[in-house]
Write a protein that holds these residues in place. Structure first.
Motif, PDB file in Angstrom:
ATOM      1  N   VAL A  99      22.889  -2.923 -10.292  1.00  0.00           N
ATOM      2  CA  VAL A  99      24.082  -3.761 -10.131  1.00  0.00           C
ATOM      3  C   VAL A  99      24.329  -4.585 -11.388  1.00  0.00           C
ATOM      4  CG1 VAL A  99      25.027  -5.725  -8.846  1.00  0.00           C
ATOM      5  CG2 VAL A  99      23.983  -3.822  -7.621  1.00  0.00           C
ATOM      6  N   ALA A 100      23.263  -5.166 -11.942  1.00  0.00           N
ATOM      7  CA  ALA A 100      23.410  -5.944 -13.173  1.00  0.00           C
ATOM      8  C   ALA A 100      23.881  -5.058 -14.319  1.00  0.00           C
ATOM      9  CB  ALA A 100      22.091  -6.619 -13.528  1.00  0.00           C
ATOM     10  N   THR A 101      23.332  -3.863 -14.412  1.00  0.00           N
ATOM     11  CA  THR A 101      23.728  -2.920 -15.464  1.00  0.00           C
ATOM     12  C   THR A 101      25.180  -2.505 -15.302  1.00  0.00           C
ATOM     13  OG1 THR A 101      21.462  -2.119 -15.583  1.00  0.00           O
ATOM     14  CG2 THR A 101      23.153  -0.715 -16.541  1.00  0.00           C
ATOM     15  N   TYR A 102      25.625  -2.337 -14.077  1.00  0.00           N
ATOM     16  CA  TYR A 102      27.018  -1.974 -13.831  1.00  0.00           C
ATOM     17  C   TYR A 102      27.965  -3.032 -14.392  1.00  0.00           C
ATOM     18  CZ  TYR A 102      31.390  -1.266 -11.367  1.00  0.00           C
ATOM     19  OH  TYR A 102      32.718  -1.107 -11.077  1.00  0.00           O
ATOM     20  N   PHE A 103      27.653  -4.294 -14.144  1.00  0.00           N
ATOM     21  CA  PHE A 103      28.539  -5.356 -14.603  1.00  0.00           C
ATOM     22  C   PHE A 103      28.460  -5.571 -16.116  1.00  0.00           C
ATOM     23  CE2 PHE A 103      28.273  -6.697 -10.076  1.00  0.00           C
ATOM     24  CZ  PHE A 103      29.622  -6.548  -9.802  1.00  0.00           C
ATOM     25  N   ILE A 104      27.353  -5.218 -16.729  1.00  0.00           N
ATOM     26  CA  ILE A 104      27.211  -5.425 -18.174  1.00  0.00           C
ATOM     27  C   ILE A 104      27.682  -4.207 -18.961  1.00  0.00           C
ATOM     28  CG2 ILE A 104      25.547  -5.846 -20.027  1.00  0.00           C
ATOM     29  CD1 ILE A 104      23.884  -7.430 -17.934  1.00  0.00           C
ATOM     30  N   TRP A 105      27.207  -2.999 -18.608  1.00  0.00           N
ATOM     31  CA  TRP A 105      27.493  -1.817 -19.413  1.00  0.00           C
ATOM     32  C   TRP A 105      28.342  -0.754 -18.722  1.00  0.00           C
ATOM     33  CZ3 TRP A 105      22.210  -3.531 -19.945  1.00  0.00           C
ATOM     34  CH2 TRP A 105      21.971  -4.166 -21.149  1.00  0.00           C
ATOM     35  N   GLY A 106      28.526  -0.819 -17.426  1.00  0.00           N
ATOM     36  CA  GLY A 106      29.407   0.131 -16.765  1.00  0.00           C
ATOM     37  C   GLY A 106      28.698   1.100 -15.838  1.00  0.00           C
ATOM     38  N   LEU A 107      29.521   1.965 -15.258  1.00  0.00           N
ATOM     39  CA  LEU A 107      29.067   2.852 -14.185  1.00  0.00           C
ATOM     40  C   LEU A 107      28.067   3.907 -14.649  1.00  0.00           C
ATOM     41  CD1 LEU A 107      29.430   3.460 -11.200  1.00  0.00           C
ATOM     42  CD2 LEU A 107      31.306   4.985 -11.812  1.00  0.00           C
ATOM     43  N   ALA A 156      24.706   2.368 -14.942  1.00  0.00           N
ATOM     44  CA  ALA A 156      24.182   2.022 -13.617  1.00  0.00           C
ATOM     45  C   ALA A 156      23.665   3.272 -12.903  1.00  0.00           C
ATOM     46  CB  ALA A 156      25.257   1.336 -12.778  1.00  0.00           C
ATOM     47  N   HIS A 157      24.370   4.382 -13.019  1.00  0.00           N
ATOM     48  CA  HIS A 157      23.894   5.636 -12.425  1.00  0.00           C
ATOM     49  C   HIS A 157      22.577   6.070 -13.061  1.00  0.00           C
ATOM     50  CE1 HIS A 157      28.035   7.042 -10.774  1.00  0.00           C
ATOM     51  NE2 HIS A 157      27.381   6.285  -9.916  1.00  0.00           N
ATOM     52  N   SER A 158      22.474   5.885 -14.369  1.00  0.00           N
ATOM     53  CA  SER A 158      21.235   6.257 -15.062  1.00  0.00           C
ATOM     54  C   SER A 158      20.063   5.396 -14.603  1.00  0.00           C
ATOM     55  CB  SER A 158      21.424   6.139 -16.571  1.00  0.00           C
ATOM     56  OG  SER A 158      22.374   7.070 -17.021  1.00  0.00           O
ATOM     57  N   VAL A 159      20.314   4.096 -14.394  1.00  0.00           N
ATOM     58  CA  VAL A 159      19.261   3.210 -13.900  1.00  0.00           C
ATOM     59  C   VAL A 159      18.828   3.651 -12.505  1.00  0.00           C
ATOM     60  CG1 VAL A 159      18.784   0.851 -13.126  1.00  0.00           C
ATOM     61  CG2 VAL A 159      19.894   1.231 -15.324  1.00  0.00           C
ATOM     62  N   LEU A 160      19.774   3.967 -11.638  1.00  0.00           N
ATOM     63  CA  LEU A 160      19.440   4.438 -10.286  1.00  0.00           C
ATOM     64  C   LEU A 160      18.656   5.744 -10.324  1.00  0.00           C
ATOM     65  CD1 LEU A 160      22.612   3.732  -8.132  1.00  0.00           C
ATOM     66  CD2 LEU A 160      20.344   2.754  -7.840  1.00  0.00           C
ATOM     67  N   ALA A 161      19.083   6.657 -11.177  1.00  0.00           N
ATOM     68  CA  ALA A 161      18.404   7.950 -11.263  1.00  0.00           C
ATOM     69  C   ALA A 161      16.979   7.782 -11.780  1.00  0.00           C
ATOM     70  CB  ALA A 161      19.191   8.900 -12.165  1.00  0.00           C
ATOM     71  N   GLY A 162      16.793   6.994 -12.815  1.00  0.00           N
ATOM     72  CA  GLY A 162      15.450   6.763 -13.353  1.00  0.00           C
ATOM     73  C   GLY A 162      14.537   6.105 -12.342  1.00  0.00           C
ATOM     74  N   GLY A 163      15.059   5.130 -11.618  1.00  0.00           N
ATOM     75  CA  GLY A 163      14.255   4.483 -10.581  1.00  0.00           C
ATOM     76  C   GLY A 163      13.919   5.420  -9.443  1.00  0.00           C
ATOM     77  N   LEU A 167      15.919  18.305 -12.687  1.00  0.00           N
ATOM     78  CA  LEU A 167      17.207  18.264 -11.990  1.00  0.00           C
ATOM     79  C   LEU A 167      18.130  17.197 -12.575  1.00  0.00           C
ATOM     80  CD1 LEU A 167      16.046  18.704  -8.286  1.00  0.00           C
ATOM     81  CD2 LEU A 167      17.285  20.366  -9.695  1.00  0.00           C
ATOM     82  N   ALA A 168      17.559  16.047 -12.920  1.00  0.00           N
ATOM     83  CA  ALA A 168      18.377  14.975 -13.500  1.00  0.00           C
ATOM     84  C   ALA A 168      18.940  15.390 -14.847  1.00  0.00           C
ATOM     85  CB  ALA A 168      17.544  13.699 -13.639  1.00  0.00           C
ATOM     86  N   PHE A 169      18.104  16.004 -15.690  1.00  0.00           N
ATOM     87  CA  PHE A 169      18.594  16.422 -17.004  1.00  0.00           C
ATOM     88  C   PHE A 169      19.609  17.553 -16.897  1.00  0.00           C
ATOM     89  CE2 PHE A 169      14.370  14.840 -18.817  1.00  0.00           C
ATOM     90  CZ  PHE A 169      14.925  13.620 -19.147  1.00  0.00           C
ATOM     91  N   ARG A 170      19.476  18.361 -15.867  1.00  0.00           N
ATOM     92  CA  ARG A 170      20.383  19.508 -15.712  1.00  0.00           C
ATOM     93  C   ARG A 170      21.726  19.100 -15.107  1.00  0.00           C
ATOM     94  NH1 ARG A 170      23.515  23.082 -16.117  1.00  0.00           N
ATOM     95  NH2 ARG A 170      23.401  25.103 -15.137  1.00  0.00           N
ATOM     96  N   PHE A 171      21.715  18.223 -14.118  1.00  0.00           N
ATOM     97  CA  PHE A 171      22.932  17.973 -13.347  1.00  0.00           C
ATOM     98  C   PHE A 171      23.560  16.597 -13.518  1.00  0.00           C
ATOM     99  CE2 PHE A 171      20.701  21.289 -10.855  1.00  0.00           C
ATOM    100  CZ  PHE A 171      21.663  22.282 -10.961  1.00  0.00           C
ATOM    101  N   LEU A 172      22.875  15.657 -14.147  1.00  0.00           N
ATOM    102  CA  LEU A 172      23.433  14.313 -14.298  1.00  0.00           C
ATOM    103  C   LEU A 172      23.745  14.013 -15.758  1.00  0.00           C
ATOM    104  CD1 LEU A 172      20.989  12.294 -12.008  1.00  0.00           C
ATOM    105  CD2 LEU A 172      23.246  13.162 -11.419  1.00  0.00           C
ATOM    106  N   ALA A 173      24.762  13.194 -15.953  1.00  0.00           N
ATOM    107  CA  ALA A 173      25.059  12.683 -17.288  1.00  0.00           C
ATOM    108  C   ALA A 173      24.211  11.426 -17.466  1.00  0.00           C
ATOM    109  CB  ALA A 173      26.541  12.377 -17.428  1.00  0.00           C
ATOM    110  N   PRO A 184      20.166   7.753 -21.877  1.00  0.00           N
ATOM    111  CA  PRO A 184      18.704   7.800 -22.015  1.00  0.00           C
ATOM    112  C   PRO A 184      17.998   6.446 -21.961  1.00  0.00           C
ATOM    113  CG  PRO A 184      19.741   9.185 -23.663  1.00  0.00           C
ATOM    114  CD  PRO A 184      20.834   8.438 -22.973  1.00  0.00           C
ATOM    115  N   ILE A 185      18.534   5.433 -22.616  1.00  0.00           N
ATOM    116  CA  ILE A 185      17.835   4.151 -22.639  1.00  0.00           C
ATOM    117  C   ILE A 185      17.775   3.537 -21.240  1.00  0.00           C
ATOM    118  CG2 ILE A 185      17.969   1.781 -23.487  1.00  0.00           C
ATOM    119  CD1 ILE A 185      18.857   2.927 -26.149  1.00  0.00           C
ATOM    120  N   ALA A 186      18.879   3.549 -20.531  1.00  0.00           N
ATOM    121  CA  ALA A 186      18.896   2.998 -19.174  1.00  0.00           C
ATOM    122  C   ALA A 186      17.999   3.813 -18.239  1.00  0.00           C
ATOM    123  CB  ALA A 186      20.324   2.960 -18.643  1.00  0.00           C
ATOM    124  N   PHE A 187      18.067   5.125 -18.369  1.00  0.00           N
ATOM    125  CA  PHE A 187      17.303   6.035 -17.520  1.00  0.00           C
ATOM    126  C   PHE A 187      15.796   5.821 -17.688  1.00  0.00           C
ATOM    127  CE2 PHE A 187      15.303  10.234 -16.968  1.00  0.00           C
ATOM    128  CZ  PHE A 187      15.663  10.516 -15.668  1.00  0.00           C
TER     129      PHE A 187
END
Length: 130
Positions: free
Chosen positions: A33-41, A44-51, A98-104, A107-110
């Motif tokens: 959520v914090a990443t979404y408000f600072i750097w965008g969607l 935020a998706h990358s942070v969720l995927a990495g977690g 799967l993440a590298f194949r199907f998600l944009a 890298p740093i957030a992920f």
């Protein structure tokens, strides 16, 4: 006395592991959520995927590793930990692929999110009383 998932001796370990997983989920969601408000969607998706790539295998490991406890089932305890760890490693590799194949991925957030969740069990005893 059943030695399966309802083993009373395994309950404290299972409870501690699931508390750590819950804390990991809350922290990843807050960071996302914090990443979404600072750097965008996309960040935020990358942070969720990495977690998620770290949390999902940890959850499965905790479920598998804390099935058995006690002196009578010491071989089962050891086998469940080893098989849980093997499953965790394989599942982590598959989820990365799967993440590298199907998600944009950003890298740093992920990788920051993934590393945070990996390091979190080392930090939680200092930050929270479980």
């Amino acid at each position: 006395m059943s030695l399966f998932i309802h083993n009373e001796l395994a309950k404290p370990g299972r409870k501690f592991a699931f508390k750590q997983i819950l804390i990991s989920i809350i922290i990843v969601l807050a960071c996302s959520v914090a990443t979404y408000f600072i750097w965008g969607l996309s960040f935020a998706h990358s942070v969720l995927a990495g977690g998620a790539i770290s949390i999902i295998p940890n959850f499965i490991f905790a479920h598998k590793a804390f099935k058995y406890a006690g002196a009578r089932s010491s071989e089962k305890v050891l086998d469940s930990f080893y098989s849980g760890e093997k499953l965790k490693i394989v599942l982590t590799a598959v989820l990365f692929a799967l993440a590298f194949r199907f998600l944009a991925i950003e890298p740093i957030a992920f990788f920051s999110s993934f590393c945070l969740v990996v390091a979190l069990p080392l930090l939680t005893p200092f930050l929270f009383k479980l």
